[in-house]
Motif scaffolding. Sequence first.
Motif, PDB file in Angstrom:
ATOM      1  N   ALA A   1      11.208   2.856  -3.279  1.00  0.00           N
ATOM      2  CA  ALA A   1       9.772   2.865  -3.561  1.00  0.00           C
ATOM      3  C   ALA A   1       9.520   3.251  -5.017  1.00  0.00           C
ATOM      4  O   ALA A   1      10.313   3.968  -5.640  1.00  0.00           O
ATOM      5  CB  ALA A   1       9.061   3.841  -2.630  1.00  0.00           C
ATOM      6  N   LYS A   2       8.416   2.776  -5.538  1.00  0.00           N
ATOM      7  CA  LYS A   2       8.028   3.129  -6.899  1.00  0.00           C
ATOM      8  C   LYS A   2       7.680   4.612  -6.966  1.00  0.00           C
ATOM      9  O   LYS A   2       7.056   5.160  -6.052  1.00  0.00           O
ATOM     10  CB  LYS A   2       6.817   2.310  -7.336  1.00  0.00           C
ATOM     11  CG  LYS A   2       7.097   0.841  -7.485  1.00  0.00           C
ATOM     12  CD  LYS A   2       5.841   0.113  -7.919  1.00  0.00           C
ATOM     13  CE  LYS A   2       6.110  -1.367  -8.042  1.00  0.00           C
ATOM     14  NZ  LYS A   2       4.900  -2.105  -8.439  1.00  0.00           N
TER      15      LYS A   2
ATOM     16  N   GLU B   1       5.481   6.079  -8.684  1.00  0.00           N
ATOM     17  CA  GLU B   1       4.033   6.299  -8.626  1.00  0.00           C
ATOM     18  C   GLU B   1       3.538   6.351  -7.185  1.00  0.00           C
ATOM     19  O   GLU B   1       2.639   7.126  -6.852  1.00  0.00           O
ATOM     20  CB  GLU B   1       3.275   5.179  -9.358  1.00  0.00           C
ATOM     21  CG  GLU B   1       3.718   4.910 -10.772  1.00  0.00           C
ATOM     22  CD  GLU B   1       4.926   3.973 -10.865  1.00  0.00           C
ATOM     23  OE1 GLU B   1       4.907   2.865 -10.312  1.00  0.00           O
ATOM     24  OE2 GLU B   1       5.902   4.374 -11.503  1.00  0.00           O
ATOM     25  N   ASN B   2       4.104   5.511  -6.315  1.00  0.00           N
ATOM     26  CA  ASN B   2       3.695   5.488  -4.911  1.00  0.00           C
ATOM     27  C   ASN B   2       4.141   6.757  -4.188  1.00  0.00           C
ATOM     28  O   ASN B   2       3.400   7.304  -3.367  1.00  0.00           O
ATOM     29  CB  ASN B   2       4.228   4.255  -4.202  1.00  0.00           C
ATOM     30  CG  ASN B   2       3.523   2.993  -4.629  1.00  0.00           C
ATOM     31  OD1 ASN B   2       2.426   3.035  -5.176  1.00  0.00           O
ATOM     32  ND2 ASN B   2       4.139   1.865  -4.401  1.00  0.00           N
ATOM     33  N   ILE B   3       5.325   7.223  -4.501  1.00  0.00           N
ATOM     34  CA  ILE B   3       5.823   8.448  -3.872  1.00  0.00           C
ATOM     35  C   ILE B   3       4.975   9.645  -4.303  1.00  0.00           C
ATOM     36  O   ILE B   3       4.622  10.492  -3.487  1.00  0.00           O
ATOM     37  CB  ILE B   3       7.318   8.661  -4.189  1.00  0.00           C
ATOM     38  CG1 ILE B   3       8.146   7.566  -3.494  1.00  0.00           C
ATOM     39  CG2 ILE B   3       7.775  10.050  -3.751  1.00  0.00           C
ATOM     40  CD1 ILE B   3       9.620   7.595  -3.821  1.00  0.00           C
TER      41      ILE B   3
ATOM     42  N   ASP C   1       0.854  -1.183   0.000  1.00  0.00           N
ATOM     43  CA  ASP C   1       0.000   0.000   0.000  1.00  0.00           C
ATOM     44  C   ASP C   1       0.898   1.244   0.000  1.00  0.00           C
ATOM     45  O   ASP C   1       1.873   1.309   0.748  1.00  0.00           O
ATOM     46  CB  ASP C   1      -0.892  -0.049   1.247  1.00  0.00           C
ATOM     47  CG  ASP C   1      -1.786   1.167   1.382  1.00  0.00           C
ATOM     48  OD1 ASP C   1      -1.969   1.891   0.392  1.00  0.00           O
ATOM     49  OD2 ASP C   1      -2.298   1.382   2.488  1.00  0.00           O
ATOM     50  N   HIS C   2       0.585   2.223  -0.832  1.00  0.00           N
ATOM     51  CA  HIS C   2       1.437   3.412  -0.941  1.00  0.00           C
ATOM     52  C   HIS C   2       1.570   4.173   0.376  1.00  0.00           C
ATOM     53  O   HIS C   2       2.563   4.853   0.598  1.00  0.00           O
ATOM     54  CB  HIS C   2       0.958   4.333  -2.063  1.00  0.00           C
ATOM     55  CG  HIS C   2      -0.384   4.928  -1.838  1.00  0.00           C
ATOM     56  ND1 HIS C   2      -1.543   4.278  -2.178  1.00  0.00           N
ATOM     57  CD2 HIS C   2      -0.756   6.107  -1.302  1.00  0.00           C
ATOM     58  CE1 HIS C   2      -2.570   5.036  -1.865  1.00  0.00           C
ATOM     59  NE2 HIS C   2      -2.126   6.154  -1.336  1.00  0.00           N
ATOM     60  N   THR C   3       0.603   4.055   1.270  1.00  0.00           N
ATOM     61  CA  THR C   3       0.702   4.765   2.552  1.00  0.00           C
ATOM     62  C   THR C   3       1.719   4.117   3.487  1.00  0.00           C
ATOM     63  O   THR C   3       2.112   4.737   4.477  1.00  0.00           O
ATOM     64  CB  THR C   3      -0.661   4.851   3.254  1.00  0.00           C
ATOM     65  OG1 THR C   3      -1.138   3.536   3.516  1.00  0.00           O
ATOM     66  CG2 THR C   3      -1.667   5.613   2.401  1.00  0.00           C
ATOM     67  N   GLU C   4       2.142   2.916   3.165  1.00  0.00           N
ATOM     68  CA  GLU C   4       3.130   2.232   4.011  1.00  0.00           C
ATOM     69  C   GLU C   4       4.512   2.876   3.943  1.00  0.00           C
ATOM     70  O   GLU C   4       5.359   2.587   4.776  1.00  0.00           O
ATOM     71  CB  GLU C   4       3.230   0.751   3.616  1.00  0.00           C
ATOM     72  CG  GLU C   4       2.032  -0.066   4.031  1.00  0.00           C
ATOM     73  CD  GLU C   4       1.837  -0.105   5.536  1.00  0.00           C
ATOM     74  OE1 GLU C   4       2.819  -0.327   6.268  1.00  0.00           O
ATOM     75  OE2 GLU C   4       0.699   0.102   5.980  1.00  0.00           O
ATOM     76  N   ILE C   5       4.736   3.737   2.964  1.00  0.00           N
ATOM     77  CA  ILE C   5       6.046   4.382   2.866  1.00  0.00           C
ATOM     78  C   ILE C   5       6.106   5.703   3.636  1.00  0.00           C
ATOM     79  O   ILE C   5       7.158   6.312   3.736  1.00  0.00           O
ATOM     80  CB  ILE C   5       6.472   4.599   1.401  1.00  0.00           C
ATOM     81  CG1 ILE C   5       5.495   5.510   0.659  1.00  0.00           C
ATOM     82  CG2 ILE C   5       6.658   3.277   0.688  1.00  0.00           C
ATOM     83  CD1 ILE C   5       5.931   5.884  -0.752  1.00  0.00           C
TER      84      ILE C   5
ATOM     85  N   LEU D   1       1.927   9.738  -4.974  1.00  0.00           N
ATOM     86  CA  LEU D   1       0.631   9.715  -4.277  1.00  0.00           C
ATOM     87  C   LEU D   1       0.696  10.293  -2.868  1.00  0.00           C
ATOM     88  O   LEU D   1      -0.321  10.726  -2.328  1.00  0.00           O
ATOM     89  CB  LEU D   1       0.101   8.280  -4.215  1.00  0.00           C
ATOM     90  CG  LEU D   1      -0.339   7.667  -5.546  1.00  0.00           C
ATOM     91  CD1 LEU D   1      -0.636   6.180  -5.372  1.00  0.00           C
ATOM     92  CD2 LEU D   1      -1.553   8.397  -6.087  1.00  0.00           C
ATOM     93  N   VAL D   2       1.877  10.305  -2.267  1.00  0.00           N
ATOM     94  CA  VAL D   2       1.999  10.750  -0.872  1.00  0.00           C
ATOM     95  C   VAL D   2       2.947  11.946  -0.714  1.00  0.00           C
ATOM     96  O   VAL D   2       3.419  12.224   0.386  1.00  0.00           O
ATOM     97  CB  VAL D   2       2.426   9.575   0.048  1.00  0.00           C
ATOM     98  CG1 VAL D   2       1.353   8.506   0.080  1.00  0.00           C
ATOM     99  CG2 VAL D   2       3.758   8.984  -0.375  1.00  0.00           C
TER     100      VAL D   2
END
Length: 102
Positions: A23-24, A26-28, A2-6, A30-31
């Motif tokens: 981290a990917k 795309e995930n970064i 889950d992206h919030t896990e980072i 998002l947050v």
Amino acid sequence: MDHTEIIPRTKFDNERANQLENAKKENILLVLPQLLEWLQDINWPIAQDIGDVLVDFEDHLIPHIRAVLNSDDGGWKFSFINPQSHSLVQSSQPISVRCGFT
């Protein structure tokens, strides 16, 4: 993952701060606003590590940093104009200048 896990949970969450390096993108993306919050105090142990990762996302951060520079939070503003703070400020063209503040 889950992206919030980072997103670090505390200013001592070195494990999550270190995970950001792998981290990917795309995930970064998002947050980004949540990660930017960890630069509110340049003395927090994870601030430099997060700044090192976020320097690769400068163009995406400009609207968020503009909001900080237009806010009443003097300490957070200082972290974006102090050349001794973190990697975002130490880049070739200071982020405050790129955001239209000189």
